[in-house]
Design a protein around this motif. Structure first.
Motif, PDB file in Angstrom:
ATOM      1  N   PHE A   1     -45.907 -37.479 -53.088  1.00 46.43           N
ATOM      2  CA  PHE A   1     -45.985 -37.455 -51.624  1.00 46.43           C
ATOM      3  C   PHE A   1     -45.542 -38.798 -51.051  1.00 46.43           C
ATOM      4  CE2 PHE A   1     -49.124 -33.921 -52.109  1.00 46.43           C
ATOM      5  CZ  PHE A   1     -48.470 -33.000 -51.312  1.00 46.43           C
ATOM      6  N   ALA A   2     -46.031 -39.885 -51.638  1.00 49.35           N
ATOM      7  CA  ALA A   2     -45.696 -41.221 -51.151  1.00 49.35           C
ATOM      8  C   ALA A   2     -44.194 -41.466 -51.212  1.00 49.35           C
ATOM      9  CB  ALA A   2     -46.448 -42.271 -51.969  1.00 49.35           C
ATOM     10  N   GLU A   3     -43.591 -41.087 -52.324  1.00 46.45           N
ATOM     11  CA  GLU A   3     -42.150 -41.269 -52.496  1.00 46.45           C
ATOM     12  C   GLU A   3     -41.371 -40.475 -51.458  1.00 46.45           C
ATOM     13  OE1 GLU A   3     -38.748 -40.100 -55.809  1.00 46.45           O
ATOM     14  OE2 GLU A   3     -40.850 -40.068 -56.383  1.00 46.45           O
ATOM     15  N   GLU A   4     -41.754 -39.227 -51.255  1.00 41.78           N
ATOM     16  CA  GLU A   4     -41.007 -38.339 -50.367  1.00 41.78           C
ATOM     17  C   GLU A   4     -41.125 -38.710 -48.892  1.00 41.78           C
ATOM     18  OE1 GLU A   4     -38.879 -35.882 -51.223  1.00 41.78           O
ATOM     19  OE2 GLU A   4     -39.212 -36.321 -53.335  1.00 41.78           O
ATOM     20  N   VAL A   5     -42.244 -39.295 -48.494  1.00 38.78           N
ATOM     21  CA  VAL A   5     -42.406 -39.631 -47.076  1.00 38.78           C
ATOM     22  C   VAL A   5     -42.056 -41.081 -46.778  1.00 38.78           C
ATOM     23  CG1 VAL A   5     -44.129 -37.829 -46.695  1.00 38.78           C
ATOM     24  CG2 VAL A   5     -44.888 -40.145 -47.230  1.00 38.78           C
ATOM     25  N   GLY A   6     -41.644 -41.830 -47.807  1.00 44.32           N
ATOM     26  CA  GLY A   6     -41.197 -43.196 -47.569  1.00 44.32           C
ATOM     27  C   GLY A   6     -42.309 -44.220 -47.494  1.00 44.32           C
ATOM     28  N   TYR A   7     -43.477 -43.888 -48.024  1.00 47.24           N
ATOM     29  CA  TYR A   7     -44.596 -44.834 -48.032  1.00 47.24           C
ATOM     30  C   TYR A   7     -44.184 -46.071 -48.809  1.00 47.24           C
ATOM     31  CZ  TYR A   7     -49.374 -46.497 -49.044  1.00 47.24           C
ATOM     32  OH  TYR A   7     -50.511 -47.246 -49.166  1.00 47.24           O
ATOM     33  N   HIS A   8     -44.381 -47.253 -48.228  1.00 46.90           N
ATOM     34  CA  HIS A   8     -43.822 -48.451 -48.847  1.00 46.90           C
ATOM     35  C   HIS A   8     -44.512 -48.879 -50.142  1.00 46.90           C
ATOM     36  CE1 HIS A   8     -46.817 -50.092 -46.028  1.00 46.90           C
ATOM     37  NE2 HIS A   8     -46.937 -51.061 -46.891  1.00 46.90           N
TER      38      HIS A   8
ATOM     39  N   ASP B   1     -37.816 -42.582 -41.389  1.00 44.12           N
ATOM     40  CA  ASP B   1     -37.041 -43.511 -40.574  1.00 44.12           C
ATOM     41  C   ASP B   1     -37.276 -44.918 -41.119  1.00 44.12           C
ATOM     42  OD1 ASP B   1     -35.857 -45.104 -38.660  1.00 44.12           O
ATOM     43  OD2 ASP B   1     -36.786 -44.103 -36.958  1.00 44.12           O
ATOM     44  N   SER B   2     -36.335 -45.435 -41.884  1.00 43.97           N
ATOM     45  CA  SER B   2     -36.519 -46.732 -42.532  1.00 43.97           C
ATOM     46  C   SER B   2     -36.637 -47.869 -41.528  1.00 43.97           C
ATOM     47  CB  SER B   2     -35.389 -47.006 -43.521  1.00 43.97           C
ATOM     48  OG  SER B   2     -34.151 -47.045 -42.849  1.00 43.97           O
ATOM     49  N   SER B   3     -36.220 -47.651 -40.288  1.00 44.29           N
ATOM     50  CA  SER B   3     -36.353 -48.705 -39.282  1.00 44.29           C
ATOM     51  C   SER B   3     -37.818 -48.956 -38.930  1.00 44.29           C
ATOM     52  CB  SER B   3     -35.568 -48.343 -38.017  1.00 44.29           C
ATOM     53  OG  SER B   3     -36.159 -47.240 -37.344  1.00 44.29           O
ATOM     54  N   LEU B   4     -38.697 -48.033 -39.322  1.00 44.38           N
ATOM     55  CA  LEU B   4     -40.122 -48.201 -39.032  1.00 44.38           C
ATOM     56  C   LEU B   4     -40.867 -48.975 -40.118  1.00 44.38           C
ATOM     57  CD1 LEU B   4     -40.980 -44.621 -37.705  1.00 44.38           C
ATOM     58  CD2 LEU B   4     -40.585 -46.694 -36.375  1.00 44.38           C
ATOM     59  N   ASN B   5     -40.229 -49.253 -41.245  1.00 45.88           N
ATOM     60  CA  ASN B   5     -40.910 -49.886 -42.370  1.00 45.88           C
ATOM     61  C   ASN B   5     -41.593 -51.197 -42.001  1.00 45.88           C
ATOM     62  OD1 ASN B   5     -40.296 -47.796 -44.045  1.00 45.88           O
ATOM     63  ND2 ASN B   5     -38.649 -48.858 -45.124  1.00 45.88           N
ATOM     64  N   SER B   6     -40.879 -52.086 -41.314  1.00 44.03           N
ATOM     65  CA  SER B   6     -41.483 -53.385 -40.980  1.00 44.03           C
ATOM     66  C   SER B   6     -42.646 -53.192 -40.010  1.00 44.03           C
ATOM     67  CB  SER B   6     -40.445 -54.348 -40.412  1.00 44.03           C
ATOM     68  OG  SER B   6     -39.930 -53.862 -39.194  1.00 44.03           O
ATOM     69  N   PHE B   7     -42.508 -52.264 -39.089  1.00 43.75           N
ATOM     70  CA  PHE B   7     -43.597 -51.975 -38.145  1.00 43.75           C
ATOM     71  C   PHE B   7     -44.820 -51.437 -38.880  1.00 43.75           C
ATOM     72  CE2 PHE B   7     -45.698 -48.845 -35.329  1.00 43.75           C
ATOM     73  CZ  PHE B   7     -46.192 -49.725 -34.387  1.00 43.75           C
ATOM     74  N   LEU B   8     -44.608 -50.512 -39.819  1.00 40.33           N
ATOM     75  CA  LEU B   8     -45.723 -49.940 -40.568  1.00 40.33           C
ATOM     76  C   LEU B   8     -46.393 -50.986 -41.457  1.00 40.33           C
ATOM     77  CD1 LEU B   8     -44.154 -46.488 -41.506  1.00 40.33           C
ATOM     78  CD2 LEU B   8     -45.901 -46.957 -39.771  1.00 40.33           C
ATOM     79  N   GLN B   9     -45.612 -51.885 -42.029  1.00 49.40           N
ATOM     80  CA  GLN B   9     -46.191 -52.958 -42.831  1.00 49.40           C
ATOM     81  C   GLN B   9     -47.028 -53.891 -41.963  1.00 49.40           C
ATOM     82  OE1 GLN B   9     -42.823 -54.636 -44.851  1.00 49.40           O
ATOM     83  NE2 GLN B   9     -42.959 -53.176 -46.541  1.00 49.40           N
ATOM     84  N   GLU B  10     -46.547 -54.179 -40.761  1.00 47.77           N
ATOM     85  CA  GLU B  10     -47.294 -55.019 -39.825  1.00 47.77           C
ATOM     86  C   GLU B  10     -48.616 -54.350 -39.448  1.00 47.77           C
ATOM     87  OE1 GLU B  10     -46.823 -56.929 -35.354  1.00 47.77           O
ATOM     88  OE2 GLU B  10     -45.036 -56.308 -36.445  1.00 47.77           O
ATOM     89  N   LEU B  11     -48.579 -53.039 -39.218  1.00 47.89           N
ATOM     90  CA  LEU B  11     -49.807 -52.305 -38.917  1.00 47.89           C
ATOM     91  C   LEU B  11     -50.797 -52.384 -40.072  1.00 47.89           C
ATOM     92  CD1 LEU B  11     -48.586 -49.007 -37.203  1.00 47.89           C
ATOM     93  CD2 LEU B  11     -49.931 -50.840 -36.177  1.00 47.89           C
ATOM     94  N   GLU B  12     -50.296 -52.204 -41.279  1.00 47.52           N
ATOM     95  CA  GLU B  12     -51.170 -52.243 -42.448  1.00 47.52           C
ATOM     96  C   GLU B  12     -51.822 -53.618 -42.603  1.00 47.52           C
ATOM     97  OE1 GLU B  12     -51.113 -52.018 -47.253  1.00 47.52           O
ATOM     98  OE2 GLU B  12     -49.304 -51.479 -46.178  1.00 47.52           O
TER      99      GLU B  12
END
Length: 95
Positions: free
Chosen positions: A13-20, A59-70
């Motif tokens: 699931f993590a791989e498929e949804v792009g979980y970092h 959407d890989s453009s959200l990766n940095s935003f999601l990392q900041e949230l975490e």
């Protein structure tokens, strides 16, 4: 075996949804397979190949935003998030 299946499914699931942390979960599954007997390893392979996750491409453009949230959640920081409805342009003013 139930815990092994849960870990395998979570990594898929993590791989498929792009979980970092998806790569980290995949490494854990690889280690698990290294330290199991041949029958268990075969069962893990079967579960890895037997599950697919149907989801839109992340959407890989959200990766940095999601990392900041975490990081903010981990550091117990308060965040303010302003939501927009649909795809309307922001009506806020700057200055």
């Amino acid at each position: 075996m139930e815990e092994q299946k849960a870990l395998v499914h979570a990594s898929k699931f993590a791989e498929e949804v792009g979980y970092h942390f998806g790569n980290a979960l995949n490494r854990v599954v690889s280690k698990l397979k290294r330290y199991t007997n041949p029958n268990q390893s075969k069962e893990i392979d079967r579960h890895q190949k037997g599950i697919d996750v149907i989801s839109p491409q992340p959407d890989s453009s959200l990766n940095s935003f999601l990392q900041e949230l975490e990081i903010s959640v981990t550091d117990e920081k308060m965040l303010t998030i302003v939501y927009q409805k649909g795809y309307q342009a922001s009506t806020g003013t700057s200055g």
